[in-house]
Write an enzyme that holds these catalytic residues in place. Structure first.
Site, PDB file in Angstrom:
ATOM      1  N   THR A 185       0.831  -1.214   0.000  1.00 27.16           N
ATOM      2  CA  THR A 185       0.000   0.000   0.000  1.00 27.16           C
ATOM      3  C   THR A 185       0.865   1.264   0.000  1.00 27.16           C
ATOM      4  OG1 THR A 185      -0.153  -0.194   2.384  1.00 27.16           O
ATOM      5  CG2 THR A 185      -1.999  -1.071   1.108  1.00 27.16           C
ATOM      6  N   ARG A 186       0.252   2.366  -0.437  1.00 22.21           N
ATOM      7  CA  ARG A 186       0.997   3.609  -0.653  1.00 22.21           C
ATOM      8  C   ARG A 186       1.614   4.158   0.631  1.00 22.21           C
ATOM      9  NH1 ARG A 186      -3.132   6.503  -4.941  1.00 22.21           N
ATOM     10  NH2 ARG A 186      -2.500   5.167  -6.670  1.00 22.21           N
ATOM     11  N   ASP A 187       0.871   4.058   1.742  1.00 25.38           N
ATOM     12  CA  ASP A 187       1.390   4.595   2.999  1.00 25.38           C
ATOM     13  C   ASP A 187       2.716   3.919   3.340  1.00 25.38           C
ATOM     14  OD1 ASP A 187      -0.128   2.266   3.251  1.00 25.38           O
ATOM     15  OD2 ASP A 187      -0.556   2.600   5.352  1.00 25.38           O
TER      16      ASP A 187
END
Ligand code: FAD
Length: 603
Positions: free
Chosen positions: A308-310
Site C-alpha cells: 500500500t501507498r502509505d
C-alpha cells in the site's frame, strides 16, 4: 445592496470532476433541473489527470476476482476504519458502473479476446484496474462529458462557490463569483451535491493542481456538516523530484504495476527489507516471483513495490533520511531494467506508459526506457472528508450531499490506487439519485438576503484594506508549515507547533490585502481560497494530534504502533456553538456478520 444574477435549480452540483458529472447525469435522469458548477473550465478537474485506472472486480483477467475480494482488499487497505457499507456498495456496484461507461463510449484497453483489460495495482489481490494506457481519467471525463452534455445540464464554468446558504437546518443555496468578471452569482437549490475534490494545495509538494484548496470540505463544515478521518492524507510514494519546477507531479503506480522497481543510491532493491505483517502472506519474498506476478503469473505473489501507498512512502522516506537517497532527495524508480526480461522492452514501455514516457522526456530530459526515474513522496489524496450516509450520500445537513474525494468513508485510513475513480462513479451516481429524490420531496428553502449581503461584503473586504499581508505569501507560509509539521512523519510537539502557526496565519489572513479590480484577479481568488485552506489544515492537524497511534497514512513517530483499543474509531470534526473546531471520537459500527466472514476468509 449588491447586484448579482440569481438562478433557481432543483439540484446544484458543485464540482465537475468524475463525481460531479456522474451525479449531475443521474439527477437529470431522475427528471429534475440541474446545474453543474466548476472553478476552472469544464474538463479540467483532477479526474482528467488520473492515470492508472478504475478498480472494479470485472474478473476479465483473473476469474478468481469478485466483489468479495475487492471488498476485503479495500477494508484491509483502509486498516478497517472504512465505512463497511460503503466498501460493500462500492465493490458490488463498480463493475456495472465501468460497463455503463463503456456503453456510453469509453474505449478501454482490451484483452486478447476483446474484453476490458485489467492491470495490477498496489493492495489489489488480482489485476483489477480497467485502464486506457496511463490516461484513464481523460477517457473517463471525456465519456461523462459527452454523455452529460446532451442531458440538459446547465454548466457554470470558472465560477467559484464561496458560501453555502441555509434555511434553518437545511441547505437552500450557494453564493459564488465568476472568476473572469468578478461578479457574484446566487444559486437557489433544493438540494446540493458537493463534489469539489481534494485538499492537496494545503501542502508544498503535491500532485494536485491550483483548484484543490479543500473548498467543499470547508463549505460543508461551516454549514454545520461533520468532517471525518481528516488525519488521513495520502502521500503518494512516487512524485517527480527533479527539476524543482516539476516537483510533486505524479508518477503513476502503473509503472510499478508493469514491473518497475524501487532502488536506493546503492542500487539495492530496498522494499524487500520490511514487509508489514498484514500483507506478509500475500507478498513475494524474492525478486523473480515479484516479476512473475507483474507478468500475470497467477501463482506468484505481488512484489513489495506494490504494497500500500502509505507503507511504500514511509520506506522511501527512511532510505532518504538514512542517507541512501538519490542525488535530488528521492530514490530511483526503474522500469528500463525489464529489457533484461522481455524483447522490445522500449516499445512495450512506451505503449503501456505513454504519458510517463513523455512526462520524463519533456520535463526532465530522461528516457525512461533507458534510465531510472528519480521519485519521492508527494501529497496526493484526501481520505478524510464530509461524513455521509453510505446509501444516500447525504451529509448531516439535510439536503446537502457529497461524493468523490470531498466525501469520507470508503477508504478509511488509506485508499487503494484505482479505488477513487470507481468511488466517483458509484457514489456520484448515488448522490445524484438521492439529491434528485430530496429535491422532489421538498420545496425550495427561503434564503435571507441580509445573509447573502453579509457574505458579499466579507468577500470584498480584502479590497478595502489599505495595508496588510499578500495572500500568496500567506498561502506559501501555510504550505510550508503543513509540509514541515503535519507531513508523512508526525509527532506531538510539531503538531502543536503547527496549531500555533495556523493561529498566526489565521490572524494574517484576517488582514490580507488585495490590489486591483475584481476582473480575473488571482490575488483575490487566493485570498478567498485561504479561508478553506486554513479550515482544512486546522482539521487535519487537530485530528492528527488526537490520533495517538500509527495507522494507514497517519504515522506518529512518538506512537509508532497501531492501537487496537483507542484507535478503533473515526474522528469527527465539527463546528462548535462558539465557532471553535471540535474533535469527537465515533466508535466503529458493528460490521454485518456476513461481511466479517468475507474478511476472515480472505486473510
Ligand atoms: P475532481 O476531479 O478533483 O473535481 C473537482 C471539481 O470541483 C473540479 O471541477 C473543480 O473545478 C471543482 N471545484 C473545486 N472547488 C470548487 C468551488 N469552490 N466552486 C466550484 N467548483 C469547485 N485515482 C484513481 O482511482 N486512479 C488513478 O489512476 C488516479 N490517478 C491520479 C493521478 C493524478 C495526477 C491525480 C492528481 C489523482 C489521481 N487519482 C487517481 C485520484 C483521482 O483522480 C481523484 O481523487 C478524483 O479524480 C477526484 O474526483 P472528484 O470528482 O472527487 O474531484
Amino acid at each position: 445592496m449588491s447586484s448579482f444574477d440569481t438562478y433557481n435549480y432543483d439540484v446544484l452540483v458543485i464540482g465537475a470532476g468524475g463525481a460531479g458529472l456522474r451525479a449531475a447525469i443521474e439527477a437529470t435522469a431522475n427528471g429534475v433541473s440541474v446545474a453543474l458548477i466548476c472553478k476552472s473550465l469544464l474538463g479540467k478537474a483532477h479526474t482528467v489527470m488520473a492515470e492508472g485506472g478504475i478498480a472494479a472486480a470485472l474478473s476479465n483477467v483473473d476469474e478468481r476476482d469478485n466483489w468479495r475480494v475487492h471488498f476485503a482488499d479495500t477494508m484491509r487497505g483502509g486498516q478497517y476504519l472504512n465505512d463497511w457499507r460503503m466498501a460493500e456498495l462500492h465493490a458490488k456496484e463498480a463493475p456495472d458502473r465501468v460497463r455503463e461507461l463503456e456503453a456510453w463510449g469509453a474505449l478501454f484497453d482490451r484483452t486478447k479476446d476483446g474484453r476490458i483489460l485489467q492491470r495490477n495495482f498496489g493492495g489489489h489481490k488480482y489485476p483489477r484496474l480497467a485502464h486506457v494506457g496511463d490516461r484513464t481519467g481523460l477517457e473517463m471525463i471525456r465519456t461523462l462529458q459527452d454523455h452529460g452534455i446532451h442531458q440538459g445540464i446547465d454548466v457554470h464554468m470558472e465560477c467559484t462557490i464561496i458560501n453555502l446558504l441555509k434555511d434553518g437546518e437545511r441547505v437552500a443555496g450557494a453564493l459564488g463569483y465568476e472568476r473572469e468578471k468578478g461578479q457574484f452569482k446566487l444559486f437557489r437549490a433544493k438540494a446540493i451535491v458537493i463534489a469539489t475534490g481534494g485538499i492537496g494545495r494545503a501542502y508544498k509538494i503535491t500532485s494536485n493542481s491550483w483548484e484543490y484548496t479543500g473548498d467543499g470540505h470547508s463549505l460543508a463544515y461551516h454549514a454545520g456538516a461533520e468532517l471525518m478521518d481528516m488525519e488521513f492524507v495520502q502521500f503518494h510514494p512516487t512524485g517527480m523530484v527533479w527539476p524543482p519546477s516539476v516537483r510533486g507531479i505524479l508518477v503513476t503506480e502503473g509503472v510499478r504495476g508493469e514491473g518497475g522497481i524501487l532502488l536506493n543510491r546503492e542500487h539495492k532493491r530496498f522494499m524487500f527489507n520490511e514487509i508489514p505483517e498484514l500483507y506478509r502472506l500475500q507478498t513475494a519474498d524474492n525478486e523473480e516471483e515479484g516479476w512473475k506476478y507483474t507478468q500475470g503469473d497467477r501463482l506468484a505473489k505481488r512484489p513489495p513495490e506494490l504494497l500500500t501507498r502509505d507503507h511504500v512512502a514511509r520506506c522511501i522516506v527512511r532510505e532518504i533520511k538514512e542517507g541512501r537517497g538519490s542525488p535530488h532527495n528521492g530514490v530511483f524508480l526503474d522500469i528500463s531494467w525489464i529489457k533484461t526480461k522481455i524483447p522490445n522492452a522500449a516499445e512495450h514501455i512506451k505503449k503501456k506508459l505513454p504519458s510517463m514516457y513523455h512526462q520524463f522526456k519533456k520535463l526532465a530530459d530522461i528516457d525512461i526506457t533507458k534510465e531510472a526515474m528519480e521519485v519521492g513522496p508527494t501529497t496526493h489524496y484526501m481520505m478524510g472528508g464530509i461524513r455521509v450516509n453510505a446509501d444516500t450520500q447525504m451529509s448531516t445537513v439535510p439536503g446537502l450531499f457529497a461524493a468523490g474525494e470531498a466525501a469520507a468513508g470508503l477508504h478509511g485510513a488509506n485508499r487503494l490506487g484505482g479505488n477513487s475513480l470507481s468511488d466517483l462513479l458509484v457514489f456520484g451516481k448515488r448522490a445524484g439519485e438521492f439529491a434528485a429524490r430530496f429535491a422532489k420531496e421538498n420545496s425550495q428553502g427561503v434564503i435571507d438576503d441580509r445573509k447573502v449581503e453579509a457574505f458579499v461584503q466579507q468577500a470584498l473586504e480584502p479590497f478595502e484594506r489599505t495595508a496588510g499581508d499578500n495572500p500568496f505569501q500567506v498561502q506559501y507560509d501555510l504550505q510550508d508549515a503543513m509540509q514541515d509539521l503535519v507531513g508523512i512523519v508526525r509527532k506531538e510537539d510539531e503538531l502543536v507547533k503547527a496549531m500555533h502557526e495556523l493561529k498566526k496565519l489565521r490572524e494574517r489572513f484576517s488582514k490580507v490585502r488585495v490590489i486591483g479590480n475584481r476582473e480575473y484577479n488571482t490575488g483575490w481568488h487566493t485570498a478567498l481560497d485561504l479561508q478553506h485552506l486554513l479550515t482544512v489544515s486546522e482539521a487535519i492537524t487537530r485530528a492528527a494530534i488526537e490520533r495517538k497511534e500509527s495507522r494507514g497514512a497517519h504515522f506518529r513517530e512518538d506512537h509508532p504502533q497501531k492501537d487496537e483499543h483507542s484507535g478503533n474509531c473515526n474522528l469527527i470534526i465539527v463546528k462548535g456553538e462558539d465557532g471553535q473546531m471540535l474533535v469527537k471520537r465515533m466508535p466503529l459500527r458493528d460490521m454485518r456478520p456476513d461481511l466479517i466472514q468475507i474478511i476472515d476468509e480472505m486473510k
